[in-house]
Design an enzyme around this catalytic site. Sequence first.
Site, short mmCIF file in Angstrom:
data_model
loop_
_atom_site.label_atom_id
_atom_site.label_comp_id
_atom_site.label_asym_id
_atom_site.label_seq_id
_atom_site.Cartn_x
_atom_site.Cartn_y
_atom_site.Cartn_z
N ASN A 1 0.84 -1.15 0.07
CA ASN A 1 -0.10 0.01 -0.23
C ASN A 1 0.82 1.17 0.02
O ASN A 1 1.99 1.06 0.04
CB ASN A 1 -0.87 -0.02 1.48
CG ASN A 1 -0.33 -0.22 2.47
OD1 ASN A 1 0.57 0.77 2.82
ND2 ASN A 1 -0.41 -1.11 3.22
N ASP B 1 -4.04 -6.22 4.73
CA ASP B 1 -5.31 -6.98 5.35
C ASP B 1 -5.48 -8.38 4.76
O ASP B 1 -5.99 -9.43 5.51
CB ASP B 1 -6.79 -6.33 5.31
CG ASP B 1 -6.82 -5.01 6.11
OD1 ASP B 1 -6.35 -5.19 7.04
OD2 ASP B 1 -7.19 -4.20 5.62
N LYS C 1 7.99 -18.03 -10.46
CA LYS C 1 7.26 -16.76 -11.04
C LYS C 1 6.15 -17.36 -11.90
O LYS C 1 5.97 -18.30 -12.70
CB LYS C 1 8.27 -15.94 -12.08
CG LYS C 1 7.57 -14.91 -12.46
CD LYS C 1 8.67 -14.40 -13.43
CE LYS C 1 7.86 -13.06 -14.38
NZ LYS C 1 8.76 -12.75 -15.43
N PHE D 1 -4.11 3.21 14.91
CA PHE D 1 -4.43 4.07 13.96
C PHE D 1 -5.56 3.67 13.02
O PHE D 1 -5.72 2.54 12.74
CB PHE D 1 -3.12 4.26 12.88
CG PHE D 1 -2.33 5.47 13.54
CD1 PHE D 1 -1.74 5.09 14.68
CD2 PHE D 1 -2.07 6.48 12.91
CE1 PHE D 1 -0.86 6.00 15.24
CE2 PHE D 1 -1.19 7.39 13.54
CZ PHE D 1 -0.48 7.34 14.52
N LYS E 1 -13.25 0.80 15.93
CA LYS E 1 -11.90 -0.02 16.26
C LYS E 1 -11.52 0.11 17.62
O LYS E 1 -11.04 -0.74 18.21
CB LYS E 1 -10.92 0.46 15.25
CG LYS E 1 -10.91 0.00 13.79
CD LYS E 1 -10.09 0.68 12.87
CE LYS E 1 -10.58 0.49 11.20
NZ LYS E 1 -9.92 1.21 10.39
N LYS F 1 -11.17 -3.63 19.23
CA LYS F 1 -9.78 -3.94 19.28
C LYS F 1 -9.14 -3.40 20.77
O LYS F 1 -7.93 -3.63 20.88
CB LYS F 1 -8.83 -3.49 18.16
CG LYS F 1 -9.47 -3.54 16.82
CD LYS F 1 -8.69 -3.85 15.64
CE LYS F 1 -9.63 -4.28 14.46
NZ LYS F 1 -8.84 -4.27 13.24
N1 CTP Z 1 -3.81 -3.52 11.87
C1 CTP Z 1 -3.02 -4.52 12.46
N2 CTP Z 1 -3.16 -5.88 11.76
C2 CTP Z 1 -3.71 -5.83 10.61
C3 CTP Z 1 -4.30 -4.72 10.10
C4 CTP Z 1 -4.30 -3.49 10.59
O1 CTP Z 1 -2.55 -4.25 13.63
N3 CTP Z 1 -3.80 -6.90 9.99
C5 CTP Z 1 -3.90 -2.36 12.73
C6 CTP Z 1 -2.84 -1.00 12.05
O2 CTP Z 1 -1.75 -1.06 12.48
C7 CTP Z 1 -3.74 0.22 12.47
C8 CTP Z 1 -5.15 -0.31 12.73
O3 CTP Z 1 -5.07 -1.94 12.74
O4 CTP Z 1 -3.23 0.70 14.03
C9 CTP Z 1 -6.13 -0.07 11.66
O5 CTP Z 1 -5.60 -0.18 10.40
P1 CTP Z 1 -6.94 0.00 9.19
O6 CTP Z 1 -5.98 -0.81 8.01
O7 CTP Z 1 -7.30 1.27 9.06
O8 CTP Z 1 -8.01 -1.11 9.77
P2 CTP Z 1 -8.58 -2.64 9.70
O9 CTP Z 1 -8.46 -3.11 10.90
O10 CTP Z 1 -7.85 -3.12 8.65
O11 CTP Z 1 -9.99 -2.17 9.52
P3 CTP Z 1 -10.92 -1.98 8.14
O12 CTP Z 1 -10.15 -2.68 6.85
O13 CTP Z 1 -12.00 -2.60 8.57
O14 CTP Z 1 -11.17 -0.38 7.91
#
Ligand code: CTP
Length: 408
Positions: free
Chosen positions: A211, A280, A290, A324, A338, A342
């Site tokens: 990302n 995610d 490959k 975050f 969140k 969490k």
């Molecule tokens: N985070 C994490 N582990 C993951 C995904 C996210 O620890 N596998 C943490 C990030 O470091 C951040 C927080 O979760 O502190 C939120 O990340 P974000 O991508 O905004 O949220 P998601 O949990 O992925 O939620 P959604 O996709 O529903 O927005």
Amino acid sequence: MRVVLGVGGGIAAYKAAELVRALEKRGHQVQVVMTAAAQQFVQPLTFAALSGQKVITGLFAGATSSEDTLSSAVEHIGVAQDYDVLVVAPATADLLAKFANGIADDFLTTLYLAFTGPVVLAPAMNSNMWNHAATQRNLSVLRERGHSFADPEDGWLACGTTGPGRLAEPDRIAELVGRFAQTKHDLEGEHILITAGPTQEPLDPVRYITNRSSGKMGYALANAAVARGALVTLVSGPVSLPVPLGVTAIHVRTAVEMRDAVMSCLEDSSIIIKAAAVADYYLSAVPHRKMKKTAARLPLELDPTPDILAEVGQKKGGRMLIGFAAETDHLIDEARRKMVTKNCDMVVANLVGQEGTGFEADLNEVTILTRAGETIHAGPAEKSEIAERILDQILRLRLTLRAIGETA
Ligand code: CTP
């Protein structure tokens, strides 16, 4: 600020002369202490001329003081009391071993034991000596003791090899020393674990999903926290930023690696800040070869990555956890959700997808939500400034939670 500079006996001793200048340029007063070995590389006169002070050569027995040097059996106590910061550059393998084990057999090693203020160590040595298990063990003892490190850089070494071991640039060391001139030391005693940057999830040996996170926010937090006296461990995904001086970095690539690194550091941490943009989804069985292009569409079946924030939330005990939330819509509602699901104490929410702030940008604008029900807006401002505001709010929240009988 009054700085005492210990010069060890290595080829990089000549660079300590530049460090004297860099410190003086920043308005610090410098007293130089040289080990006997350092004097084999550079004459005390050089340092006496640069610092405008007699150099302490510290030869207890059979001391041979000259016009430019001072030595006395009790002077180390006086120096230990009179100076604000002790910086040692180059810190040789021998000096690190002596400091780690409390060996006091000359002026500098004795001064180290008598000194109660902040210590900055700038090691320099041959790569094999740096990588040796004995040196690495001594380093971890000294890091645990809370000393700040200007880690050596990779590069060409005087012994004709390349690798880690070259003394950090004098300006970088002086910058690290300068942090102790800062009046705010409100994070002393805290061990802060920060995650930063994106993760990369491989699809095959040459491709990955990632990302747009640059890591700037997490690195700014690490920089600000170490300057305010915290011990900082930074678990970083792949970014192109230098590790802030004094910060211990663990470099990872994937979400699974990040999870393992975070869990291994959890026990020692008092505050965990999860600024990383963790992928995610990932491909759980990455092909060894490959993927070849075919005319057909390419369906990808991805599995969810471990939710590190949620797992830390379950296991955090009395530690403070800050998550975050990067959102394009419904910022506050999503951030609150969140925080609850969490088990965070604070969520720093920012809108992404706008020009100039958020991902990749130098500026950020955030809304800080706390478990105590507060909503605080910060920015738009430099990420370094936002980092200071987030740290201020973490400390304030801890006081609030204690006042209302929560344990964090
Ligand atoms: N985070 C994490 N582990 C993951 C995904 C996210 O620890 N596998 C943490 C990030 O470091 C951040 C927080 O979760 O502190 C939120 O990340 P974000 O991508 O905004 O949220 P998601 O949990 O992925 O939620 P959604 O996709 O529903 O927005």
